[in-house]
Design an enzyme around this catalytic site. Structure first.
Site, mmCIF file in Angstrom:
data_model
loop_
_atom_site.group_PDB
_atom_site.id
_atom_site.type_symbol
_atom_site.label_atom_id
_atom_site.label_comp_id
_atom_site.label_asym_id
_atom_site.label_seq_id
_atom_site.Cartn_x
_atom_site.Cartn_y
_atom_site.Cartn_z
ATOM 1 C CG ASP A 172 -2.178 0.859 0.972
ATOM 2 O OD1 ASP A 172 -2.167 1.669 0.015
ATOM 3 O OD2 ASP A 172 -3.145 0.765 1.742
ATOM 4 C CD1 TRP A 173 1.054 6.900 0.546
ATOM 5 C CD2 TRP A 173 0.210 7.001 -1.519
ATOM 6 N NE1 TRP A 173 1.345 8.138 0.050
ATOM 7 C CE2 TRP A 173 0.827 8.225 -1.225
ATOM 8 C CE3 TRP A 173 -0.386 6.838 -2.775
ATOM 9 C CZ2 TRP A 173 0.856 9.293 -2.123
ATOM 10 C CZ3 TRP A 173 -0.357 7.906 -3.667
ATOM 11 C CH2 TRP A 173 0.258 9.107 -3.347
#
Ligand code: BGC
Length: 733
Positions: A262-263
């Protein structure tokens, strides 16, 4: 390309090119796109940009075709870029938030909504959506509950699989198809205290029995990517969790696709305290099996040295690059580098009449009628006034609708004004959407304060309410109050809206509340003061029209809650499929102090999972079983007959729950195992039969294996999770 050509390509790549494939850059590096996480100075160099094989959050056929052309021309092996984005509940045509879509209990409809979302995204040049989010959620304080399918493992799995089918179809190369990225693996929906990104504490049994099944369903449906979650599980962040990614996801669940972090999650391994330095973070993430690094500089800056020094074997890098190249190949990008990106098609496909119709249908089916005393609903139209911030607001899309334009949304006011019958009805805000002391923080910055003379607005609302037969009070939380990083410690409506409710209810007893929200709220005051409550969630582009049609009775609501509405915030997490405890408390059965209960509030939620009324009424006969005993190789059918006892055609969702009365580990008081939607005309009656198989009786037993155990089971069939309509059967060897 066939597989051996692809293998040859992989073998031909330089180390830098391989690492490039494993990097995803944010769109703002190209002066475009949205930011969904902290935007650090990430220290990427021009060289990193030269080879980086994927971008997220940039859209638009023209832009992406141009980027693709320029990138491929300068890439030594002309490998195309992969474009990804968050298409969560629609792209330009916005559908209801996923939590609302789950209330339709209609996987076919949900699949169709994903088909539309994929088609719209595909013509804008996108290849992958970061959806479905199959995180089970039991705590409405967590803002991302809006992006989930709620509290039930079975329903969650049905919804996730339907979305995967809709996005991907049978062949990713087909026009309008994009790859689905299942997220967030695993357990992201269970942060302590409902606070986003917080620690997750789940036993392995709870993880396996309640949280993994929905991810598993999406994997079985063939989803191409999996995104790791931000949280720790057993104190190990998912992006560094070798057991989770290699053992559970790949070996046990059979996932063969690509894993993306994820980011900025690889960078965050440092804050988690799981890596001492960036190089260590790269090492543990790759060892765990993260193929692509979303946005952080960890892989870009460290993999080369690690590989050159022999700290990581080239086979690890090759394995990851293989997953990425294979996905590009499945999408057909080596032959059709732009895939469906088409400027002309954008104009006709986006927001087409057919897509809007589908969004409206989906919204209408997602509405949940929580209350309807004295059959106050439906209204005539000219008998009512419309008051409240949501009576006018076009902000009906969920927080994730980052590529949609609010100007395309039909507000309730616009829908009212579009019909002769309601053209003239008064529509006023009555109060602001949010309290000034709690300014709404948007995706990128706080929103400007609302401009409203609060006292004058309230006075006008009261004046109109006095004159009308019925008041439609359109209340709810601002759409930016749910979504990522939008956790709340108090699930009440804003104070200004509660004041409006009190004041208006004091002058008119016929209050109908239309509730807009991204999560279950504490709506006790609404439940006390309103005779009717229609829950409309955040209904999307066609929201206003769908709401109006429902208020007027052109649509008969039939949605069922995908998540319990708590009695109050202090009651969360509250969910129907809990364990019994050793001291179960049912009012009147175990009185006194020492039951498992609160002293000041009930154990029961205000509205339970599976609940929802209709403008008509239904009756359900007692459950009849085809037999009282089954073995592992036989089955039992459980049948009820359902009758529409009212005077309108309506849809009922018949729900099957099973309780295992005794096992080697404690079993939930009931679990959803099936559901069936039936639409009946007044007086019409239909049998509904469920086949109970041994598979439905399995659970994660003492040794962590999933199996059934012989013994007695109760089967419940009814219209919500509280039904007591039951029969008993026995599973024998
Ligand atoms: C979210 C993901 C999302 C990603 C890319 C993250 O902050 O947790 O769900 O897909 O951003 O936008």
């Amino acid at each position: 390309m066939n597989e051996s050509e692809l293998r040859r390509l992989l073998a031909d790549l330089s180390l830098e090119e391989k690492i490039g494939q494993m990097i995803q850059l944010p769109g703002y590096f190209q002066n475009a796109g949205n930011i969904t996480g902290p935007a650090n100075d990430m220290g990427f160099t021009q060289d990193d940009l030269r080879f980086a094989g994927s971008y997220l959050s940039i859209i638009g056929a023209e832009k992406l075709r141009q980027m693709q052309t320029e990138f491929m021309a300068q890439h030594p092996h002309h490998i195309p870029l992969l474009f990804m984005a968050d298409i969560i509940n629609g792209y330009r045509t916005v559908f209801p938030i996923p939590l609302a879509q789950a209330c339709t209990f209609d996987p076919d409809l949900i699949e169709k909504s994903a088909v539309v979302a994929a088609r719209e995204a595909a013509v804008s040049g996108l290849h992958v959506t970061f959806s479905p989010m199959a995180d089970l959620v039991r705590d409405a304080r967590w803002g991302r509950v809006m992006e989930s399918a709620g509290e039930d493992p079975f329903l969650n799995g049905q919804v996730a699989a339907a979305m995967v089918r809709g996005y991907q179809g049978h062949d990713l190369r087909e026009p309008g198809k994009i790859a689905a990225c299942l997220k967030h693996f695993a357990g992201y929906g269970a942060p302590d205290g409902g606070r986003d990104y917080n620690t997750v504490e789940l036993s392995e049994r709870t993880l396996r029995e309640d949280y993994l099944p929905a991810y598993q369903a999406a994997v079985r449906a063939g989803c191409e990517l999996v995104m790791t979650s931000f949280n720790t599980l057993n104190r190990i962040p998912s992006a560094a969790n070798e057991w989770l990614l290699r053992e559970v996801l790949r070996r046990e669940m059979g996932f063969e696709g690509m894993v993306i972090s994820d980011w900025n999650a690889l960078q965050e391994l440092l804050a988690h305290g799981i890596a001492e330095n960036p190089s260590e973070a790269a090492f543990v993430a790759l060892r765990a099996g993260v193929d692509m690094d979303m946005v952080s500089p960890i892989y870009a800056k460290n993999l080369k040295e690690l590989a050159e020094k022999g700290r990581i074997p080239m086979a690890w890098i090759d394995e990851s690059v293989w997953h990425i190249l294979r996905l590009k190949n499945r999408l057909g990008l080596f032959e059709h580098t732009f895939k469906d990106a088409d400027e002309a098609a954008e104009k006709t496909v986006h927001l087409s009449e057919a897509h809007r119709r589908m969004a409206r249908t989906c919204a209408e089916q997602s509405f949940v009628l929580l209350r309807n005393d004295e059959q106050l609903l439906p209204i005539r139209g000219d008998d009512s006034v419309f008051i409240g911030p949501y009576a006018e607001s076009p902000l009906l899309n969920g927080a994730w609708s980052i590529f949609a334009d609010d100007q395309d949304t039909v507000s309730l006011k616009a829908a009212l004004r579009s019909r002769p019958k309601t053209h003239e009805v008064p529509v006023v805000p009555g109060c602001a959407m949010a309290d000034p002391e709690h300014p709404v923080i948007g995706f990128q910055h706080p929103l400007p304060p609302e401009e409203l003379d609060t006292e004058a607005a309230l006075e006008e609302a009261v004046r109109l309410a006095k004159q009308a037969e019925k008041v439609i009070l359109c209340l709810g939380e601002h759409r930016e109050c749910s979504g990522e990083a939008a956790s709340r410690g108090d699930l009440s409506l804003p104070r200004c809206q509660l004041r409006l409710l009190d004041t208006v209810a004091a002058v008119n007893p016929n209050i109908i509340v239309v509730l807009f929200t991204g999560r279950p709220l504490d709506i006790r005051p609404v439940s006390e003061k309103a005779k009717a409550i229609l829950l409309c969630w955040l209904p999307g582009t066609e929201g206003g029209e769908a709401v109006l049609r429902t208020l007027l009775g052109e649509n008969n609501p039939g949605g069922k809650l995908s998540m319990s509405f708590p009695y109050c915030t202090g009651q969360v997490p509250v969910y129907y499929n809990h364990l019994n405890t050793g001291r179960p408390w049912n009012a009147g059965i175990l009185d006194g102090r020492f039951g498992s209960k609160y002293q000041d509030i009930p154990n029961e939620p205000l509205y339970p999972f599976g609940y929802g009324l209709s403008y008509t009424t239904f009756a359900c006969s007692p459950v009849t079983l085809s037999g009282k005993r089954m073995t592992r190789s036989t089955s039992i059918s459980a049948t009820v007959s359902v009758t529409n006892t009212g005077s309108r055609t309506g849809t009922q969702t018949v729900q099957l729950y099973i309780r295992d009365l005794s096992g080697s580990v404690a079993r939930p008081v009931r679990e959803l195992k099936g559901f069936r939607r039936v639409t009946l005309e007044p007086g019409q009656c239909t049998p509904v039969t469920f086949t109970i198989t041994e598979e439905m009786l399995r659970f994660v037993g003492l040794s962590m294996d999933t199996a059934s155990e012989c013994g007695d089971f109760d089967v419940f069939i009814g219209f919500d999770s509280r039904t007591d309509n039951r029969a008993r059967f026995t599973l024998t060897e």
